[in-house]
Write a protein that holds these residues in place. Structure first.
Motif, PDB file in Angstrom:
ATOM      1  N   VAL A 105       0.835  -1.200   0.000  1.00 51.55           N
ATOM      2  CA  VAL A 105       0.000   0.000   0.000  1.00 51.55           C
ATOM      3  C   VAL A 105       0.872   1.253   0.000  1.00 51.55           C
ATOM      4  O   VAL A 105       0.535   2.251  -0.642  1.00 51.55           O
ATOM      5  CB  VAL A 105      -0.991  -0.025   1.182  1.00 51.55           C
ATOM      6  N   LEU A 106       2.012   1.211   0.685  1.00 50.42           N
ATOM      7  CA  LEU A 106       2.944   2.343   0.681  1.00 50.42           C
ATOM      8  C   LEU A 106       3.413   2.651  -0.732  1.00 50.42           C
ATOM      9  O   LEU A 106       3.469   3.816  -1.131  1.00 50.42           O
ATOM     10  CB  LEU A 106       4.143   2.064   1.596  1.00 50.42           C
ATOM     11  N   ALA A 107       3.734   1.632  -1.504  1.00 52.25           N
ATOM     12  CA  ALA A 107       4.183   1.860  -2.885  1.00 52.25           C
ATOM     13  C   ALA A 107       3.098   2.576  -3.690  1.00 52.25           C
ATOM     14  O   ALA A 107       3.389   3.520  -4.438  1.00 52.25           O
ATOM     15  CB  ALA A 107       4.560   0.532  -3.540  1.00 52.25           C
ATOM     16  N   GLN A 108       1.838   2.164  -3.527  1.00 50.05           N
ATOM     17  CA  GLN A 108       0.738   2.826  -4.232  1.00 50.05           C
ATOM     18  C   GLN A 108       0.537   4.250  -3.711  1.00 50.05           C
ATOM     19  O   GLN A 108       0.278   5.171  -4.483  1.00 50.05           O
ATOM     20  CB  GLN A 108      -0.562   2.028  -4.088  1.00 50.05           C
ATOM     21  N   ALA A 109       0.669   4.436  -2.398  1.00 51.61           N
ATOM     22  CA  ALA A 109       0.510   5.767  -1.805  1.00 51.61           C
ATOM     23  C   ALA A 109       1.571   6.725  -2.347  1.00 51.61           C
ATOM     24  O   ALA A 109       1.292   7.906  -2.557  1.00 51.61           O
ATOM     25  CB  ALA A 109       0.575   5.682  -0.286  1.00 51.61           C
ATOM     26  N   LYS A 110       2.782   6.231  -2.577  1.00 48.37           N
ATOM     27  CA  LYS A 110       3.841   7.079  -3.141  1.00 48.37           C
ATOM     28  C   LYS A 110       3.466   7.523  -4.551  1.00 48.37           C
ATOM     29  O   LYS A 110       3.652   8.693  -4.913  1.00 48.37           O
ATOM     30  CB  LYS A 110       5.175   6.336  -3.149  1.00 48.37           C
ATOM     31  N   THR A 111       2.935   6.594  -5.330  1.00 45.60           N
ATOM     32  CA  THR A 111       2.507   6.926  -6.692  1.00 45.60           C
ATOM     33  C   THR A 111       1.380   7.946  -6.659  1.00 45.60           C
ATOM     34  O   THR A 111       1.389   8.930  -7.405  1.00 45.60           O
ATOM     35  CB  THR A 111       2.044   5.650  -7.428  1.00 45.60           C
ATOM     36  N   ASP A 112       0.406   7.720  -5.779  1.00 46.66           N
ATOM     37  CA  ASP A 112      -0.723   8.642  -5.648  1.00 46.66           C
ATOM     38  C   ASP A 112      -0.255  10.029  -5.203  1.00 46.66           C
ATOM     39  O   ASP A 112      -0.716  11.048  -5.717  1.00 46.66           O
ATOM     40  CB  ASP A 112      -1.750   8.106  -4.652  1.00 46.66           C
ATOM     41  N   ALA A 113       0.656  10.074  -4.236  1.00 49.84           N
ATOM     42  CA  ALA A 113       1.158  11.351  -3.726  1.00 49.84           C
ATOM     43  C   ALA A 113       1.905  12.113  -4.813  1.00 49.84           C
ATOM     44  O   ALA A 113       1.777  13.338  -4.912  1.00 49.84           O
ATOM     45  CB  ALA A 113       2.054  11.134  -2.513  1.00 49.84           C
ATOM     46  N   ALA A 114       2.659  11.401  -5.632  1.00 54.47           N
ATOM     47  CA  ALA A 114       3.385  12.065  -6.720  1.00 54.47           C
ATOM     48  C   ALA A 114       2.400  12.710  -7.694  1.00 54.47           C
ATOM     49  O   ALA A 114       2.624  13.837  -8.160  1.00 54.47           O
ATOM     50  CB  ALA A 114       4.289  11.062  -7.441  1.00 54.47           C
ATOM     51  N   ALA A 115       1.295  12.017  -7.972  1.00 58.25           N
ATOM     52  CA  ALA A 115       0.292  12.571  -8.884  1.00 58.25           C
ATOM     53  C   ALA A 115      -0.388  13.800  -8.278  1.00 58.25           C
ATOM     54  O   ALA A 115      -0.599  14.808  -8.963  1.00 58.25           O
ATOM     55  CB  ALA A 115      -0.751  11.508  -9.228  1.00 58.25           C
ATOM     56  N   VAL A 116      -0.712  13.745  -6.983  1.00 59.77           N
ATOM     57  CA  VAL A 116      -1.340  14.895  -6.326  1.00 59.77           C
ATOM     58  C   VAL A 116      -0.373  16.071  -6.275  1.00 59.77           C
ATOM     59  O   VAL A 116      -0.750  17.214  -6.561  1.00 59.77           O
ATOM     60  CB  VAL A 116      -1.844  14.523  -4.916  1.00 59.77           C
ATOM     61  N   ASN A 117       0.886  15.796  -5.932  1.00 55.91           N
ATOM     62  CA  ASN A 117       1.879  16.869  -5.891  1.00 55.91           C
ATOM     63  C   ASN A 117       2.074  17.496  -7.271  1.00 55.91           C
ATOM     64  O   ASN A 117       2.243  18.714  -7.381  1.00 55.91           O
ATOM     65  CB  ASN A 117       3.204  16.365  -5.333  1.00 55.91           C
ATOM     66  N   ALA A 118       2.022  16.687  -8.317  1.00 53.45           N
ATOM     67  CA  ALA A 118       2.143  17.230  -9.677  1.00 53.45           C
ATOM     68  C   ALA A 118       0.972  18.165  -9.980  1.00 53.45           C
ATOM     69  O   ALA A 118       1.155  19.239 -10.556  1.00 53.45           O
ATOM     70  CB  ALA A 118       2.213  16.092 -10.700  1.00 53.45           C
ATOM     71  N   ALA A 119      -0.228  17.757  -9.568  1.00 57.53           N
ATOM     72  CA  ALA A 119      -1.401  18.614  -9.792  1.00 57.53           C
ATOM     73  C   ALA A 119      -1.308  19.898  -8.971  1.00 57.53           C
ATOM     74  O   ALA A 119      -1.651  20.982  -9.456  1.00 57.53           O
ATOM     75  CB  ALA A 119      -2.679  17.849  -9.435  1.00 57.53           C
ATOM     76  N   LEU A 120      -0.830  19.788  -7.740  1.00 60.94           N
ATOM     77  CA  LEU A 120      -0.713  20.968  -6.875  1.00 60.94           C
ATOM     78  C   LEU A 120       0.305  21.978  -7.398  1.00 60.94           C
ATOM     79  O   LEU A 120       0.130  23.190  -7.212  1.00 60.94           O
ATOM     80  CB  LEU A 120      -0.309  20.552  -5.454  1.00 60.94           C
ATOM     81  N   THR A 121       1.349  21.492  -8.033  1.00 63.47           N
ATOM     82  CA  THR A 121       2.423  22.388  -8.474  1.00 63.47           C
ATOM     83  C   THR A 121       2.296  22.818  -9.933  1.00 63.47           C
ATOM     84  O   THR A 121       3.054  23.678 -10.388  1.00 63.47           O
ATOM     85  CB  THR A 121       3.797  21.726  -8.252  1.00 63.47           C
ATOM     86  N   GLU A 122       1.324  22.254 -10.626  1.00 63.71           N
ATOM     87  CA  GLU A 122       1.142  22.579 -12.041  1.00 63.71           C
ATOM     88  C   GLU A 122       0.919  24.079 -12.228  1.00 63.71           C
ATOM     89  O   GLU A 122       0.125  24.697 -11.530  1.00 63.71           O
ATOM     90  CB  GLU A 122      -0.062  21.814 -12.596  1.00 63.71           C
ATOM     91  N   GLY A 123       1.662  24.652 -13.156  1.00 67.92           N
ATOM     92  CA  GLY A 123       1.512  26.067 -13.467  1.00 67.92           C
ATOM     93  C   GLY A 123       2.376  26.993 -12.630  1.00 67.92           C
ATOM     94  O   GLY A 123       2.294  28.207 -12.769  1.00 67.92           O
ATOM     95  N   PHE A 124       3.183  26.428 -11.746  1.00 61.79           N
ATOM     96  CA  PHE A 124       4.057  27.226 -10.882  1.00 61.79           C
ATOM     97  C   PHE A 124       5.507  26.827 -11.115  1.00 61.79           C
ATOM     98  O   PHE A 124       5.799  25.654 -11.350  1.00 61.79           O
ATOM     99  CB  PHE A 124       3.702  27.023  -9.402  1.00 61.79           C
ATOM    100  N   SER A 125       6.391  27.795 -11.023  1.00 65.11           N
ATOM    101  CA  SER A 125       7.815  27.500 -11.181  1.00 65.11           C
ATOM    102  C   SER A 125       8.347  26.839  -9.905  1.00 65.11           C
ATOM    103  O   SER A 125       7.726  26.937  -8.837  1.00 65.11           O
ATOM    104  CB  SER A 125       8.600  28.791 -11.447  1.00 65.11           C
ATOM    105  N   ALA A 126       9.494  26.207 -10.026  1.00 68.94           N
ATOM    106  CA  ALA A 126      10.124  25.593  -8.858  1.00 68.94           C
ATOM    107  C   ALA A 126      10.409  26.652  -7.792  1.00 68.94           C
ATOM    108  O   ALA A 126      10.227  26.391  -6.592  1.00 68.94           O
ATOM    109  CB  ALA A 126      11.417  24.880  -9.261  1.00 68.94           C
ATOM    110  N   ALA A 127      10.806  27.837  -8.213  1.00 74.06           N
ATOM    111  CA  ALA A 127      11.082  28.914  -7.255  1.00 74.06           C
ATOM    112  C   ALA A 127       9.808  29.331  -6.519  1.00 74.06           C
ATOM    113  O   ALA A 127       9.843  29.590  -5.309  1.00 74.06           O
ATOM    114  CB  ALA A 127      11.702  30.114  -7.969  1.00 74.06           C
ATOM    115  N   GLU A 128       8.688  29.390  -7.224  1.00 73.19           N
ATOM    116  CA  GLU A 128       7.425  29.739  -6.570  1.00 73.19           C
ATOM    117  C   GLU A 128       7.018  28.663  -5.555  1.00 73.19           C
ATOM    118  O   GLU A 128       6.578  28.976  -4.446  1.00 73.19           O
ATOM    119  CB  GLU A 128       6.312  29.919  -7.613  1.00 73.19           C
ATOM    120  N   ILE A 129       7.173  27.414  -5.926  1.00 67.68           N
ATOM    121  CA  ILE A 129       6.829  26.315  -5.014  1.00 67.68           C
ATOM    122  C   ILE A 129       7.754  26.327  -3.809  1.00 67.68           C
ATOM    123  O   ILE A 129       7.323  26.061  -2.679  1.00 67.68           O
ATOM    124  CB  ILE A 129       6.857  24.965  -5.745  1.00 67.68           C
ATOM    125  N   ASP A 130       9.022  26.681  -4.004  1.00 67.51           N
ATOM    126  CA  ASP A 130       9.949  26.797  -2.868  1.00 67.51           C
ATOM    127  C   ASP A 130       9.451  27.847  -1.877  1.00 67.51           C
ATOM    128  O   ASP A 130       9.516  27.643  -0.662  1.00 67.51           O
ATOM    129  CB  ASP A 130      11.357  27.164  -3.346  1.00 67.51           C
TER     130      ASP A 130
END
Length: 153
Positions: A105-130
């Motif tokens: 389940v941890l392996a799936q949770a990591k995949t899910d978290a990566a997808a959510v984080n990608a959606a959360l950061t979409e449209g923002f630069s790395a500097a803005e997210i920092d």
């Protein structure tokens, strides 16, 4: 360094932060592929880095008190994601370990978290997210869990 510009008072940060948190939690809870709650996923992430963590260590990492971590571990153990074992050196202390199902389940949770984080950061630069990450982290220092502590300490 505090932002004293008049415009900073009009961002409605408390409101925006609360709404964002509620919407994200509701969205995550509604995902049909989720086998675990966000809180359980957080526990799995902690144990993925430090399997066999003391319950107090896991609670501190998740910003939970003794009752909160105990309930979370109870629910996670009932789902066969984790198991409790007495500490070898201090029989009163409990350690939490991932089960084989918990690792899967941890392996799936990591995949899910990566997808959510990608959606959360979409449209923002790395500097803005920092900057956003630094701001959110600073809230923990400015408003500590233990209200008896002075934030300046």
């Amino acid at each position: 360094m505090r932002n004293k510009e008049p415009a900073a008072k009009h961002h409605r940060l408390i409101y925006l932060l609360n709404v964002a948190q509620r919407r994200l939690q509701r969205w995550m809870a509604a995902q049909p592929s989720r086998e675990v709650t966000p809180a359980q996923a957080g526990l799995l992430f902690i144990l993925g880095k430090q399997d066999g963590a003391l319950m107090s260590e896991a609670g501190a990492a998740l910003d939970l008190g003794p009752a909160g971590i105990s309930g979370l571990v109870d629910r996670s153990a009932a789902a066969r994601l984790v198991e409790r074992r007495a500490d070898r050196e201090d029989g009163r202390a409990l350690r939490v370990w991932l089960t084989p199902k918990g690792r899967t389940v941890l392996a799936q949770a990591k995949t899910d978290a990566a997808a959510v984080n990608a959606a959360l950061t979409e449209g923002f630069s790395a500097a803005e997210i920092d900057v956003v990450a630094r701001w959110l982290t600073s809230i923990q220092d400015k408003f500590p869990r233990d209200l008896t502590k002075d934030p300046e300490d």
